[in-house]
Design a protein around this motif. Structure first.
Motif, PDB file in Angstrom:
ATOM      1  N   LEU A   7       0.857  -1.177   0.000  1.00  0.00           N
ATOM      2  CA  LEU A   7       0.000   0.000   0.000  1.00  0.00           C
ATOM      3  C   LEU A   7       0.895   1.229   0.000  1.00  0.00           C
ATOM      4  CD1 LEU A   7      -2.871   1.217   0.224  1.00  0.00           C
ATOM      5  CD2 LEU A   7      -2.592   1.108   2.716  1.00  0.00           C
ATOM      6  N   ASP A   8       0.595   2.172  -0.863  1.00  0.00           N
ATOM      7  CA  ASP A   8       1.340   3.426  -0.980  1.00  0.00           C
ATOM      8  C   ASP A   8       2.808   3.216  -1.344  1.00  0.00           C
ATOM      9  OD1 ASP A   8      -1.011   4.799  -0.210  1.00  0.00           O
ATOM     10  OD2 ASP A   8      -0.476   4.620   1.912  1.00  0.00           O
ATOM     11  N   PRO A   9       3.088   2.449  -2.395  1.00  0.00           N
ATOM     12  CA  PRO A   9       4.480   2.283  -2.802  1.00  0.00           C
ATOM     13  C   PRO A   9       5.031   3.588  -3.372  1.00  0.00           C
ATOM     14  CG  PRO A   9       3.040   1.442  -4.497  1.00  0.00           C
ATOM     15  CD  PRO A   9       2.154   1.823  -3.332  1.00  0.00           C
ATOM     16  N   VAL A  10       6.343   3.684  -3.414  1.00  0.00           N
ATOM     17  CA  VAL A  10       6.980   4.811  -4.081  1.00  0.00           C
ATOM     18  C   VAL A  10       6.709   4.647  -5.575  1.00  0.00           C
ATOM     19  CG1 VAL A  10       9.179   5.905  -4.648  1.00  0.00           C
ATOM     20  CG2 VAL A  10       8.758   5.032  -2.323  1.00  0.00           C
ATOM     21  N   VAL A  11       6.167   5.697  -6.178  1.00  0.00           N
ATOM     22  CA  VAL A  11       5.860   5.640  -7.607  1.00  0.00           C
ATOM     23  C   VAL A  11       7.070   6.156  -8.367  1.00  0.00           C
ATOM     24  CG1 VAL A  11       4.311   6.371  -9.442  1.00  0.00           C
ATOM     25  CG2 VAL A  11       3.399   5.923  -7.154  1.00  0.00           C
ATOM     26  N   LYS A  50      -3.653  10.805 -14.349  1.00  0.00           N
ATOM     27  CA  LYS A  50      -4.704  11.403 -13.517  1.00  0.00           C
ATOM     28  C   LYS A  50      -4.828  10.658 -12.187  1.00  0.00           C
ATOM     29  CE  LYS A  50      -9.593  12.637 -13.655  1.00  0.00           C
ATOM     30  NZ  LYS A  50     -10.827  12.621 -14.442  1.00  0.00           N
ATOM     31  N   GLN A  51      -4.812   9.341 -12.231  1.00  0.00           N
ATOM     32  CA  GLN A  51      -4.933   8.575 -10.991  1.00  0.00           C
ATOM     33  C   GLN A  51      -3.696   8.742 -10.108  1.00  0.00           C
ATOM     34  OE1 GLN A  51      -6.552   4.704 -12.647  1.00  0.00           O
ATOM     35  NE2 GLN A  51      -7.900   5.033 -10.900  1.00  0.00           N
ATOM     36  N   ALA A  56      -0.718  11.361  -5.477  1.00  0.00           N
ATOM     37  CA  ALA A  56       0.271  12.344  -5.019  1.00  0.00           C
ATOM     38  C   ALA A  56      -0.352  13.422  -4.143  1.00  0.00           C
ATOM     39  CB  ALA A  56       0.968  12.981  -6.225  1.00  0.00           C
ATOM     40  N   ASP A  57      -1.598  13.799  -4.440  1.00  0.00           N
ATOM     41  CA  ASP A  57      -2.220  14.857  -3.627  1.00  0.00           C
ATOM     42  C   ASP A  57      -3.015  14.314  -2.446  1.00  0.00           C
ATOM     43  OD1 ASP A  57      -4.841  14.211  -4.478  1.00  0.00           O
ATOM     44  OD2 ASP A  57      -4.954  15.870  -5.887  1.00  0.00           O
ATOM     45  N   GLY A  58      -2.986  12.990  -2.235  1.00  0.00           N
ATOM     46  CA  GLY A  58      -3.618  12.388  -1.065  1.00  0.00           C
ATOM     47  C   GLY A  58      -5.074  12.011  -1.237  1.00  0.00           C
ATOM     48  N   GLY A  59      -5.642  12.200  -2.410  1.00  0.00           N
ATOM     49  CA  GLY A  59      -7.039  11.847  -2.634  1.00  0.00           C
ATOM     50  C   GLY A  59      -7.266  10.371  -2.878  1.00  0.00           C
ATOM     51  N   SER A  60      -6.207   9.661  -3.245  1.00  0.00           N
ATOM     52  CA  SER A  60      -6.282   8.221  -3.494  1.00  0.00           C
ATOM     53  C   SER A  60      -5.091   7.537  -2.857  1.00  0.00           C
ATOM     54  CB  SER A  60      -6.268   7.915  -5.001  1.00  0.00           C
ATOM     55  OG  SER A  60      -7.452   8.270  -5.618  1.00  0.00           O
ATOM     56  N   ARG A  61      -5.249   6.249  -2.636  1.00  0.00           N
ATOM     57  CA  ARG A  61      -4.162   5.379  -2.164  1.00  0.00           C
ATOM     58  C   ARG A  61      -3.979   4.307  -3.226  1.00  0.00           C
ATOM     59  NH1 ARG A  61      -4.311   5.274   3.729  1.00  0.00           N
ATOM     60  NH2 ARG A  61      -2.278   4.254   3.591  1.00  0.00           N
ATOM     61  N   LEU A  62      -2.768   3.890  -3.439  1.00  0.00           N
ATOM     62  CA  LEU A  62      -2.447   2.883  -4.442  1.00  0.00           C
ATOM     63  C   LEU A  62      -2.042   1.587  -3.747  1.00  0.00           C
ATOM     64  CD1 LEU A  62      -1.768   1.891  -7.324  1.00  0.00           C
ATOM     65  CD2 LEU A  62       0.452   3.043  -7.082  1.00  0.00           C
ATOM     66  N   LEU A  63      -2.676   0.500  -4.147  1.00  0.00           N
ATOM     67  CA  LEU A  63      -2.321  -0.840  -3.690  1.00  0.00           C
ATOM     68  C   LEU A  63      -1.787  -1.601  -4.899  1.00  0.00           C
ATOM     69  CD1 LEU A  63      -2.401  -3.051  -1.447  1.00  0.00           C
ATOM     70  CD2 LEU A  63      -4.684  -3.643  -2.338  1.00  0.00           C
ATOM     71  N   VAL A  64      -0.586  -2.154  -4.768  1.00  0.00           N
ATOM     72  CA  VAL A  64       0.037  -2.879  -5.876  1.00  0.00           C
ATOM     73  C   VAL A  64       0.436  -4.267  -5.411  1.00  0.00           C
ATOM     74  CG1 VAL A  64       1.975  -2.934  -7.493  1.00  0.00           C
ATOM     75  CG2 VAL A  64       0.920  -0.761  -6.934  1.00  0.00           C
ATOM     76  N   GLY A  65       0.160  -5.259  -6.252  1.00  0.00           N
ATOM     77  CA  GLY A  65       0.617  -6.621  -6.019  1.00  0.00           C
ATOM     78  C   GLY A  65       1.710  -6.968  -7.010  1.00  0.00           C
ATOM     79  N   HIS A  66       2.836  -7.434  -6.492  1.00  0.00           N
ATOM     80  CA  HIS A  66       3.949  -7.873  -7.350  1.00  0.00           C
ATOM     81  C   HIS A  66       4.020  -9.400  -7.309  1.00  0.00           C
ATOM     82  CE1 HIS A  66       5.285  -3.672  -6.767  1.00  0.00           C
ATOM     83  NE2 HIS A  66       5.857  -3.850  -7.952  1.00  0.00           N
ATOM     84  N   PHE A  77      -6.884   1.162  -6.850  1.00  0.00           N
ATOM     85  CA  PHE A  77      -6.780   2.510  -6.311  1.00  0.00           C
ATOM     86  C   PHE A  77      -7.937   2.697  -5.338  1.00  0.00           C
ATOM     87  CE2 PHE A  77      -4.348   2.896 -10.165  1.00  0.00           C
ATOM     88  CZ  PHE A  77      -3.382   3.847  -9.890  1.00  0.00           C
ATOM     89  N   LEU A  78      -7.636   3.138  -4.124  1.00  0.00           N
ATOM     90  CA  LEU A  78      -8.647   3.414  -3.113  1.00  0.00           C
ATOM     91  C   LEU A  78      -8.799   4.929  -3.049  1.00  0.00           C
ATOM     92  CD1 LEU A  78      -7.417   0.919  -0.389  1.00  0.00           C
ATOM     93  CD2 LEU A  78      -9.235   0.604  -2.063  1.00  0.00           C
ATOM     94  N   THR A  79      -9.969   5.410  -3.432  1.00  0.00           N
ATOM     95  CA  THR A  79     -10.178   6.851  -3.577  1.00  0.00           C
ATOM     96  C   THR A  79     -11.150   7.371  -2.534  1.00  0.00           C
ATOM     97  OG1 THR A  79      -9.702   6.695  -5.935  1.00  0.00           O
ATOM     98  CG2 THR A  79     -10.885   8.659  -5.192  1.00  0.00           C
ATOM     99  N   HIS A  80     -10.697   8.381  -1.815  1.00  0.00           N
ATOM    100  CA  HIS A  80     -11.503   9.012  -0.781  1.00  0.00           C
ATOM    101  C   HIS A  80     -12.623   9.834  -1.401  1.00  0.00           C
ATOM    102  CE1 HIS A  80      -8.615   8.027   2.391  1.00  0.00           C
ATOM    103  NE2 HIS A  80      -7.686   8.308   1.500  1.00  0.00           N
ATOM    104  N   ASN A  81     -13.721   9.902  -0.702  1.00  0.00           N
ATOM    105  CA  ASN A  81     -14.809  10.795  -1.099  1.00  0.00           C
ATOM    106  C   ASN A  81     -14.458  12.211  -0.680  1.00  0.00           C
ATOM    107  OD1 ASN A  81     -17.054   9.106  -2.167  1.00  0.00           O
ATOM    108  ND2 ASN A  81     -16.646   8.034  -0.265  1.00  0.00           N
ATOM    109  N   THR A  82     -14.948  13.180  -1.428  1.00  0.00           N
ATOM    110  CA  THR A  82     -14.716  14.570  -1.060  1.00  0.00           C
ATOM    111  C   THR A  82     -15.944  15.195  -0.413  1.00  0.00           C
ATOM    112  OG1 THR A  82     -15.328  15.275  -3.296  1.00  0.00           O
ATOM    113  CG2 THR A  82     -12.983  14.911  -2.857  1.00  0.00           C
TER     114      THR A  82
END
Length: 174
Positions: A7-11, A50-51, A56-66, A77-82
């Motif tokens: 969760l939240d890897p370095v992009v 866009k995602q 980067a601005d904190g509106g979404s979290r990225l989960l990656v499986g390797h 992508f886990l995206t917060h509601n505004t």
């Protein structure tokens, strides 16, 4: 072999390129992730940018499986509601497993990791996602604990004369 989720890897450029390749391969295999085949990485790049900007601005979290080879094999992508009245749940977007790994249980692993990631976010009580009807995806998500809570007939136009339902699924986390 299992996937390793982060969760939240370095992009970095390697992750970005791996996400583009995954998204193109899933799309070209007929996956319902926002595109209709054939597509190239260049077709997908604006949507990924866009995602990643939302991450980067904190509106979404990225989960990656390797996978065991270190290749990007799954993502969500886990995206917060505004909206202030909807801060207690989030959206799961661009949920996908590479076609070469499908049928191994990795989709269920991804959904479990997505739920675990959402539970780690303070105040989140549910995950909502949309899926394209006509592919049986709602049955897969139901098997992962999600409930169908809405359906808009014909809301997704895959091609002229090929309209699919937009199905909304919800997973309560408590």
């Amino acid at each position: 072999m299992t996937l390793t989720f982060t969760l939240d890897p370095v992009v970095d450029p390697a992750l970005r390129d791996g996400l583009l390749e995954l998204w193109a391969d899933v799309s070209n295999a007929g996956g319902a992730v926002g595109f209709v085949p054939p597509v190239t990485a260049d077709d997908i790049r604006p949507a990924l940018v866009k995602q990643l900007a939302a991450v980067a601005d904190g509106g979404s979290r990225l989960l990656v499986g390797h996978d065991a080879d270190g290749a990007v094999a799954a993502t969500a992508f886990l995206t917060h509601n505004t909206h202030r009245l909807q801060l207690h749940w989030l959206w799961a977007y661009t949920v996908m497993v590479h076609p070469r790994h499908q049928g191994k249980g990795y989709g269920r692993d991804l959904m479990a990791a997505t739920a675990d990631a959402a539970r780690s976010v303070e105040g989140i009580e549910a995950i909502r996602l949309g899926c394209r009807g006509g592919l049986g995806l709602e049955h897969f998500y139901a098997a992962c604990g999600y409930k169908e809570v809405g359906r808009v007939p014909g809301a997704i136009r895959v091609a002229p004369g090929d309209d699919r339902d937009d199905v909304t699924m919800l997973l309560p986390l408590h």
